[in-house]
Design a protein around this motif. Structure first.
Motif, PDB file in Angstrom:
ATOM      1  N   TRP A  93      20.710  17.161  22.478  1.00  0.00           N
ATOM      2  CA  TRP A  93      21.332  16.733  20.983  1.00  0.00           C
ATOM      3  C   TRP A  93      20.603  15.337  20.767  1.00  0.00           C
ATOM      4  O   TRP A  93      20.061  14.502  21.775  1.00  0.00           O
ATOM      5  N   PRO A  94      20.310  14.921  19.641  1.00  0.00           N
ATOM      6  CA  PRO A  94      19.659  13.892  19.257  1.00  0.00           C
ATOM      7  C   PRO A  94      20.464  12.509  19.561  1.00  0.00           C
ATOM      8  O   PRO A  94      21.944  12.519  19.418  1.00  0.00           O
ATOM      9  N   GLN A  95      20.289  11.381  20.037  1.00  0.00           N
ATOM     10  CA  GLN A  95      20.847  10.262  20.455  1.00  0.00           C
ATOM     11  C   GLN A  95      20.224   8.978  19.698  1.00  0.00           C
ATOM     12  O   GLN A  95      18.945   8.772  19.973  1.00  0.00           O
ATOM     13  N   ILE A  96      20.759   8.525  18.471  1.00  0.00           N
ATOM     14  CA  ILE A  96      20.160   7.751  17.723  1.00  0.00           C
ATOM     15  C   ILE A  96      20.586   6.198  17.985  1.00  0.00           C
ATOM     16  O   ILE A  96      21.747   5.852  18.177  1.00  0.00           O
ATOM     17  N   ALA A  97      19.914   5.397  17.584  1.00  0.00           N
ATOM     18  CA  ALA A  97      20.036   3.975  17.151  1.00  0.00           C
ATOM     19  C   ALA A  97      19.554   3.316  16.137  1.00  0.00           C
ATOM     20  O   ALA A  97      18.576   4.020  15.660  1.00  0.00           O
ATOM     21  N   LEU A  98      20.377   2.224  15.481  1.00  0.00           N
ATOM     22  CA  LEU A  98      19.876   1.679  14.142  1.00  0.00           C
ATOM     23  C   LEU A  98      19.316   0.463  14.441  1.00  0.00           C
ATOM     24  O   LEU A  98      19.895  -0.328  15.011  1.00  0.00           O
ATOM     25  N   GLU A  99      18.129   0.038  13.522  1.00  0.00           N
ATOM     26  CA  GLU A  99      17.960  -1.475  13.373  1.00  0.00           C
ATOM     27  C   GLU A  99      18.022  -1.779  11.906  1.00  0.00           C
ATOM     28  O   GLU A  99      17.286  -1.136  11.123  1.00  0.00           O
ATOM     29  N   VAL A 100      18.631  -2.773  11.496  1.00  0.00           N
ATOM     30  CA  VAL A 100      18.629  -3.092  10.062  1.00  0.00           C
ATOM     31  C   VAL A 100      18.104  -4.631   9.882  1.00  0.00           C
ATOM     32  O   VAL A 100      18.484  -5.555  10.733  1.00  0.00           O
ATOM     33  N   ALA A 101      17.485  -4.641   8.884  1.00  0.00           N
ATOM     34  CA  ALA A 101      16.957  -6.124   8.558  1.00  0.00           C
ATOM     35  C   ALA A 101      16.571  -6.223   7.168  1.00  0.00           C
ATOM     36  O   ALA A 101      16.297  -5.321   6.252  1.00  0.00           O
ATOM     37  N   PRO A 102      16.958  -7.234   6.590  1.00  0.00           N
ATOM     38  CA  PRO A 102      16.770  -7.681   4.958  1.00  0.00           C
ATOM     39  C   PRO A 102      15.290  -7.320   4.674  1.00  0.00           C
ATOM     40  O   PRO A 102      14.386  -7.617   5.309  1.00  0.00           O
ATOM     41  N   SER A 103      15.213  -6.865   3.353  1.00  0.00           N
ATOM     42  CA  SER A 103      13.830  -6.658   2.836  1.00  0.00           C
ATOM     43  C   SER A 103      13.241  -8.055   2.726  1.00  0.00           C
ATOM     44  O   SER A 103      13.540  -9.039   2.494  1.00  0.00           O
ATOM     45  N   SER A 104      11.904  -7.908   2.733  1.00  0.00           N
ATOM     46  CA  SER A 104      11.045  -9.199   2.797  1.00  0.00           C
ATOM     47  C   SER A 104      10.602  -9.632   1.370  1.00  0.00           C
ATOM     48  O   SER A 104      10.234 -10.570   1.370  1.00  0.00           O
ATOM     49  N   ASN A 105      10.973  -8.894   0.582  1.00  0.00           N
ATOM     50  CA  ASN A 105      10.731  -9.105  -0.877  1.00  0.00           C
ATOM     51  C   ASN A 105      11.799  -9.657  -1.737  1.00  0.00           C
ATOM     52  O   ASN A 105      11.657  -9.934  -3.097  1.00  0.00           O
TER      53      ASN A 105
END
Length: 243
Positions: free
Chosen positions: A61-73
């Motif tokens: 099954w899929p094992q996922i991770a997230l990375e979050v960052a503000p938009s550069s614009n």
């Protein structure tokens, strides 16, 4: 879970129509998973063999991770990277719906569904740059067969620059806390949310009142978000209860 994903894949009309056809066709008889696949293909006119091979017959099954960052614009956007971290033996899962929830400072939840087809994919998300918390695979539309690994690159208190931080003491707390903020307006509203985003307390605060004594003896051990809104300004703070 897989049937729920199949319903999301087909939509309610095709999904329930195909199930009714399946029940009528095999009533009082024997049926197998292959029978269900054939009925689904025949009724919908679609080739669902890849779906069944991936989610029923395939490995893992899929094992996922997230990375979050503000938009550069500099806009109210953020960049969300979803990474599949399962072993190469299990391969890359295709057409994988992942429903992400974003809790705004007001307590409102906004949900977005992202469909994944690669090992790593990055999406630009509008109107959620100011968020308190992210939930994964807990939305109202679809729950996928996946394992959530981690969330990285999120500040300890991921509030937007438009929010001001509350002074909460003591923190961690046990029975009582004092919340300090400058209230120069007629009305202010306090809300408290638990880690699941549920509002557990709300009240209107008296005007020109800066120190608020909050009784926390009935709160369960854990983390909470406190929000105070007054005259368009939002104050936020994290409260930890530890006994």
């Amino acid at each position: 879970v897989v049937l729920g994903m199949l319903r999301h894949e087909l939509g309610d009309s095709l999904y329930f129509g195909a199930l009714q056809n399946y029940l009528q066709k095999y009533a009082y008889g024997n049926a197998t998973t292959d029978s269900l696949l054939k009925t689904m293909n025949d009724y919908t006119g679609r080739n669902l063999t890849p779906f069944f091979h991936q989610w029923v017959y395939g490995k893992g099954w899929p094992q996922i991770a997230l990375e979050v960052a503000p938009s550069s614009n500099g806009t109210e956007q953020l960049n969300l990277k979803i990474i599949q971290r399962q072993s190469n033996e299990w391969g890359i899962f295709k057409n994988l719906p992942v429903e992400i929830g974003f809790q705004l400072p007001s307590g409102q939840m906004l949900y977005r569904i992202f469909t994944i087809n690669e090992r790593e994919e990055t999406f630009t998300v509008d109107s959620v740059a100011s968020f308190v918390k992210i939930t994964v695979n807990q939305g109202p539309t679809v729950r996928s067969l996946l394992e959530y690994f981690s969330l990285t690159n999120v500040p300890e208190i991921p509030f937007s620059n438009g929010s001001r931080e509350l002074n909460i003491t003591p923190n961690p707390a046990s029975e009582d806390v004092v919340i300090r903020f400058k209230n120069e307006n007629d009305k202010a509203f306090l809300k408290i949310f638990d880690v699941l985003g549920a509002e557990i307390h709300s009240e209107e605060l008296p005007p020109l009142h800066n120190d608020i004594l909050l009784k926390t003896g009935s709160f369960a051990v854990g983390s909470y978000v406190i929000s105070i809104t007054t005259n368009g300004t939002n104050y936020l703070g994290k409260l930890n209860i530890n006994r």
